[in-house]
Every structure is written in C-alpha cells, then in structure tokens.
Write a protein that holds these residues in place. Structure first.
Motif, PDB file in Angstrom:
ATOM      1  N   VAL A 141      85.458 -79.734  60.392  1.00  0.00           N
ATOM      2  CA  VAL A 141      85.683 -80.592  61.566  1.00  0.00           C
ATOM      3  C   VAL A 141      86.628 -81.731  61.190  1.00  0.00           C
ATOM      4  N   ALA A 142      86.347 -82.390  60.059  1.00  0.00           N
ATOM      5  CA  ALA A 142      87.176 -83.523  59.640  1.00  0.00           C
ATOM      6  C   ALA A 142      88.608 -83.093  59.360  1.00  0.00           C
ATOM      7  N   THR A 143      88.781 -81.945  58.705  1.00  0.00           N
ATOM      8  CA  THR A 143      90.128 -81.453  58.393  1.00  0.00           C
ATOM      9  C   THR A 143      90.907 -81.144  59.660  1.00  0.00           C
ATOM     10  N   ALA A 144      90.263 -80.467  60.607  1.00  0.00           N
ATOM     11  CA  ALA A 144      90.933 -80.127  61.865  1.00  0.00           C
ATOM     12  C   ALA A 144      91.264 -81.388  62.658  1.00  0.00           C
ATOM     13  N   ARG A 145      90.363 -82.362  62.633  1.00  0.00           N
ATOM     14  CA  ARG A 145      90.612 -83.615  63.357  1.00  0.00           C
ATOM     15  C   ARG A 145      91.819 -84.342  62.779  1.00  0.00           C
ATOM     16  N   ARG A 146      91.874 -84.437  61.459  1.00  0.00           N
ATOM     17  CA  ARG A 146      93.002 -85.137  60.822  1.00  0.00           C
ATOM     18  C   ARG A 146      94.316 -84.400  61.055  1.00  0.00           C
ATOM     19  N   ALA A 147      94.258 -83.059  61.057  1.00  0.00           N
ATOM     20  CA  ALA A 147      95.478 -82.287  61.286  1.00  0.00           C
ATOM     21  C   ALA A 147      96.056 -82.569  62.668  1.00  0.00           C
ATOM     22  N   ARG A 148      95.182 -82.938  63.597  1.00  0.00           N
ATOM     23  CA  ARG A 148      95.633 -83.252  64.962  1.00  0.00           C
ATOM     24  C   ARG A 148      95.841 -84.756  65.172  1.00  0.00           C
ATOM     25  N   ARG A 149      95.719 -85.510  64.071  1.00  0.00           N
ATOM     26  CA  ARG A 149      95.941 -86.962  64.092  1.00  0.00           C
ATOM     27  C   ARG A 149      95.044 -87.667  65.106  1.00  0.00           C
ATOM     28  N   SER A 198      91.502 -89.876  65.619  1.00  0.00           N
ATOM     29  CA  SER A 198      90.471 -90.679  64.964  1.00  0.00           C
ATOM     30  C   SER A 198      89.108 -90.096  65.318  1.00  0.00           C
ATOM     31  N   GLN A 199      88.090 -90.511  64.595  1.00  0.00           N
ATOM     32  CA  GLN A 199      86.737 -90.061  64.947  1.00  0.00           C
ATOM     33  C   GLN A 199      86.374 -90.506  66.354  1.00  0.00           C
ATOM     34  N   LEU A 200      86.806 -91.705  66.712  1.00  0.00           N
ATOM     35  CA  LEU A 200      86.519 -92.205  68.049  1.00  0.00           C
ATOM     36  C   LEU A 200      87.196 -91.342  69.111  1.00  0.00           C
ATOM     37  N   ASP A 201      88.450 -90.928  68.860  1.00  0.00           N
ATOM     38  CA  ASP A 201      89.173 -90.069  69.805  1.00  0.00           C
ATOM     39  C   ASP A 201      88.445 -88.738  69.993  1.00  0.00           C
ATOM     40  N   LEU A 202      88.083 -88.107  68.880  1.00  0.00           N
ATOM     41  CA  LEU A 202      87.437 -86.797  68.968  1.00  0.00           C
ATOM     42  C   LEU A 202      86.074 -86.906  69.641  1.00  0.00           C
ATOM     43  N   ALA A 203      85.313 -87.925  69.296  1.00  0.00           N
ATOM     44  CA  ALA A 203      83.994 -88.096  69.917  1.00  0.00           C
ATOM     45  C   ALA A 203      84.128 -88.247  71.425  1.00  0.00           C
ATOM     46  N   ALA A 204      85.138 -89.011  71.851  1.00  0.00           N
ATOM     47  CA  ALA A 204      85.331 -89.216  73.288  1.00  0.00           C
ATOM     48  C   ALA A 204      85.726 -87.920  73.978  1.00  0.00           C
ATOM     49  N   GLN A 205      86.644 -87.157  73.347  1.00  0.00           N
ATOM     50  CA  GLN A 205      87.110 -85.910  73.965  1.00  0.00           C
ATOM     51  C   GLN A 205      86.031 -84.836  73.978  1.00  0.00           C
ATOM     52  N   ALA A 206      85.138 -84.869  72.991  1.00  0.00           N
ATOM     53  CA  ALA A 206      84.053 -83.883  72.929  1.00  0.00           C
ATOM     54  C   ALA A 206      82.809 -84.344  73.697  1.00  0.00           C
ATOM     55  N   ILE A 231      80.612 -86.632  72.854  1.00  0.00           N
ATOM     56  CA  ILE A 231      79.451 -86.853  71.999  1.00  0.00           C
ATOM     57  C   ILE A 231      79.559 -88.275  71.439  1.00  0.00           C
ATOM     58  N   SER A 232      78.487 -88.751  70.854  1.00  0.00           N
ATOM     59  CA  SER A 232      78.515 -90.111  70.323  1.00  0.00           C
ATOM     60  C   SER A 232      79.303 -90.164  69.026  1.00  0.00           C
ATOM     61  N   LEU A 233      79.889 -91.319  68.745  1.00  0.00           N
ATOM     62  CA  LEU A 233      80.618 -91.516  67.492  1.00  0.00           C
ATOM     63  C   LEU A 233      79.680 -91.371  66.302  1.00  0.00           C
ATOM     64  N   SER A 234      78.472 -91.868  66.455  1.00  0.00           N
ATOM     65  CA  SER A 234      77.488 -91.766  65.369  1.00  0.00           C
ATOM     66  C   SER A 234      77.189 -90.299  65.030  1.00  0.00           C
ATOM     67  N   MET A 235      77.045 -89.471  66.063  1.00  0.00           N
ATOM     68  CA  MET A 235      76.771 -88.057  65.815  1.00  0.00           C
ATOM     69  C   MET A 235      77.934 -87.398  65.083  1.00  0.00           C
ATOM     70  N   LEU A 236      79.156 -87.680  65.534  1.00  0.00           N
ATOM     71  CA  LEU A 236      80.314 -87.067  64.891  1.00  0.00           C
ATOM     72  C   LEU A 236      80.396 -87.475  63.424  1.00  0.00           C
ATOM     73  N   ARG A 237      80.158 -88.742  63.143  1.00  0.00           N
ATOM     74  CA  ARG A 237      80.211 -89.201  61.753  1.00  0.00           C
ATOM     75  C   ARG A 237      79.184 -88.457  60.891  1.00  0.00           C
ATOM     76  N   LYS A 238      77.986 -88.298  61.418  1.00  0.00           N
ATOM     77  CA  LYS A 238      76.945 -87.590  60.653  1.00  0.00           C
ATOM     78  C   LYS A 238      77.317 -86.133  60.427  1.00  0.00           C
ATOM     79  N   ILE A 239      77.950 -85.498  61.440  1.00  0.00           N
ATOM     80  CA  ILE A 239      78.373 -84.101  61.294  1.00  0.00           C
ATOM     81  C   ILE A 239      79.441 -83.995  60.212  1.00  0.00           C
TER      82      ILE A 239
END
Length: 392
Positions: free
Chosen positions: A12-20, A22-30, A32-40
């Motif tokens: 997940v982290a690799t794919a997120r970085r490849a698309r430039r 942030s964790q906040l961006d991905l959490a919002a688009q998915a 889900i909470s930022l806290s959940m994404l960080r734990k994943i």
C-alpha cells in the motif's frame, strides 16, 4: 517467512508513494481514517476486504496487487462464482427491470472490459454477478429501439465474466457464459459479434485439447466474418487468424500456423494497435502471437520466439493481460533452452505486469516448479516465487 500483514502494508505504501499521494490524500480518497491507513501501512492492522477494496480503488489497482496471501485473493474470486452462475441461470426469462439505466450499464460494461484487459480479476469478479443480472434484465425490459444496445451490454459483460470463470478453472461456467454470448450476439445487430463469440469460444477447444475441431470452427468463423473493408472488420478477421495460428501451433500444424500469422500480419496494414470490439489487435499483438505459436510448436521453432524477444518488447499501451502472457510464453522458451536466470526474470516481469493473470496461468506455475527443481541452490527468491504461484 514474510508476514502477510506487513507485506500488505508495504505494498500500500509503495503504491501510494508511486502516485505521489500523502497518507492524508489516500485516506480521504479511500474514505477511511488516517489513523487506520497508518496502522495498515505499518503492518499493525489487517484491512478488511471492504477496506482493501476502497484503498485499491483509490490507487487505481486491483486488490490482488496489494494482497500477499494467495488463498485470500483466490478465495475472493471463487466466492463470486456461485452468484455468477445464478445470474445467468435465467438470462432468457423476462423479469423486473434493473435499477440502473441503460447508459449506466453501458459505462459499467466498459469499465468491466478494462478490468478484463488489465487482468484485474478481483474487481471484475466482484462486479460481474450483478452486472450480468442487470444487463439481462435490461434487455428484456428495453423498448424495441433500445434492445440492440441492451443486447450489446449483455454480450460485453458475459465476455468479461467469462474471463474470470475460465482463468479460475470454472470451465462449465465459462462454457455457459459463451453460450450466453452466442444467444445475445444476433440480438446486438453488430455483424462482428458472431466473430467475437467464435474467438472466445476457442477456450472450450483449448480446455478439451480439441485443437483440430477448434481450427475447423475458426475457419468457419473466418469464412463467415464480414469482409475487411474498414478498421473494425479488418481487426475482427485478423484476431480470428491470430487465434487460429495459436490453435494450429498447439495441433502441431506449422504450415497452417504460419499461414494464419501471415494473414493476420497482412490485416494489420494501416491499423494502429488498439482494442477493437473488446480484443486487442495490431502489429504488436501479432508479434506476441508469433512467440506463442513458436513456443507451442517447440523444437527448432523456439529460436524464432527468442529472436522476437531479442529485437522487441511489448509496449505498455498493450493490455496488461497480453503483455504478461508474452513473458510467460517467453519464460517457457528460455527454460527449454537452458536460460534459467532469464526465464525466472521473465516470470517476475509477468507477475509485475499482471500478478493475478500470472498466478492463475498453468504454464507460469509449471515453469516456476521446473525452475525450482533445477535451481535449488538459488533457494530463497525462487522458493518465495514458487510458493506465491502455488508451484510447491
């Protein structure tokens, strides 16, 4: 042994970085909470299937690209097959109209075709039962002027659903979906629908190893196909010739294979490589089929496959499924000529392009198993790959 939960997080982290993102961006688009994404991403929490689907959708990926556990991914696809079987059980019986309008179904069918060509089987399998059921209901409830459009949608989604059924070994379900395509084809008012059905129906002959019968069926389809007077008709006939070349190669008929490849090549003149009526066709597709035919024929023909690969690589504009198939075939040729490291590199490239297609391909699994037997000294990476593909 890799920790599957941590592997998911890393992917997940690799794919997120490849698309430039942030964790906040991905959490919002998915959603889900930022806290959940960080734990994943840290490997401290395993995402549910729904959460994984949401993350994958936000990243534009099939969920199978994020999951390290083969059983989990394959189980999700196979769990949809009974619902798909139920959806086609009454395709010819009128029922209540669907909730989705025809325009929405057309857009969904186009999206499903993209998933098929991109080997995104989890997304396709999840959507297929409802889409097939809605498309059949739309056909029966459509006013006369819209019936051909509705039939085209049903035809398209049946073909997309068949890709999942066939590749995951549900051969009886695949045959029923092909029969559904044959039923819908004359209702589409598209003269190329019958040719497309013949192209897909070849799967039945591949599964039964009835290559001579398959070749006869393709010859009949070629004779019945519309004259190649414009791009779509040229591509439809060319695709049938490509398919016939592969069948002839598996039947050991080198002369017929070469003749069909020649006809396919001739029909690429003036055509750019793209998807026509759901099938990719053009000069690059013909090159890939030259490799496939050479590998099927074996023996002295293997050199032809290796020569094509030395001079050319499939461009990224080709569908992922077709590109991964090229490297799976190439790996067989390299394995048979003692190029073990190159064969393993080709299999890894096929996995990177289309992991689910590679994992479900019997030849990829067979090549991985053979490499592991021959190269036990290179244990760790090869064993890991063999376990991933189910070759151990």
């Amino acid at each position: 042994m890799p920790d599957p939960m941590r592997e998911v997080g890393k992917r997940v982290a690799t794919a997120r970085r490849a698309r430039r993102l942030s964790q906040l961006d991905l959490a919002a688009q998915a959603h889900i909470s930022l806290s959940m994404l960080r734990k994943i991403e840290q490997g401290n929490r395993a995402p549910s299937d729904d959460t994984l689907d949401a993350i994958a959708a936000a990243l534009g990926l099939d969920p199978s690209r994020l999951v390290a556990d083969r059983t989990r991914t394959d189980g999700r696809v196979r769990a949809t097959l009974p619902a798909l079987s139920a959806a086609i059980a009454s395709y010819d019986i009128p029922g209540a109209p669907p909730d989705r309008p025809l325009t929405a179904l057309e857009a969904a069918a186009e999206e499903a075709q993209g998933w098929r060509l991109g080997a995104q089987y989890v997304r396709l399998a999840t959507a297929a039962p409802g889409l097939v059921a809605d498309a059949a209901a739309a056909l029966h409830s459509a006013p006369p002027k819209e019936r051909a459009r509705a039939a085209s949608v049903l035809f398209s989604v049946a073909r997309s659903a068949d890709a999942v059924a066939y590749k995951f070994g549900a051969r009886d379900l695949s045959a029923r979906l092909i029969e559904l395509m044959r039923w819908a084809a004359p209702r589409t008012s598209d003269p190329l629908a019958t040719a497309t059905t013949a192209y897909v129906r070849t799967e039945v002959f591949f599964a039964a190893r009835a290559h001579e019968a398959g070749l006869r069926a393709l010859h009949a389809a070629i004779d019945a196909a519309p004259s190649p007077r414009e791009e779509r008709t040229s591509a439809a006939r060319g695709a049938l010739h490509m398919r016939a070349a592969v069948v002839a190669g598996r039947a050991g008929d080198a002369a017929a294979a070469v003749e069909h490849l020649g006809e396919a090549q001739r029909l690429t003149e003036g055509l750019r490589e793209r998807v026509y009526a759901g099938t990719s066709f053009g000069p690059d597709s013909v090159r890939i089929h030259r490799v496939s035919v050479a590998v099927s024929l074996g023996g002295d023909h293997i050199a032809n496959a290796l020569e094509v690969a030395r001079q050319w690589k499939p461009p990224e504009v080709l569908p992922a499924e077709r590109r991964s198939g090229f490297y799976i075939e190439l790996a067989r040729a390299q394995l048979w000529t003692g190029q073990y490291d190159h064969a393993f590199a080709s299999l890894k490239l096929a996995r990177r392009i289309a992991p689910q297609h590679t994992r479900e391909h019997p030849w990829a699994r067979e090549s991985a198993a053979t490499l592991r037997r021959l190269k036990r000294a290179d244990a760790e990476s090869l064993t890991s790959f063999a376990e991933w593909i189910g070759a151990v």
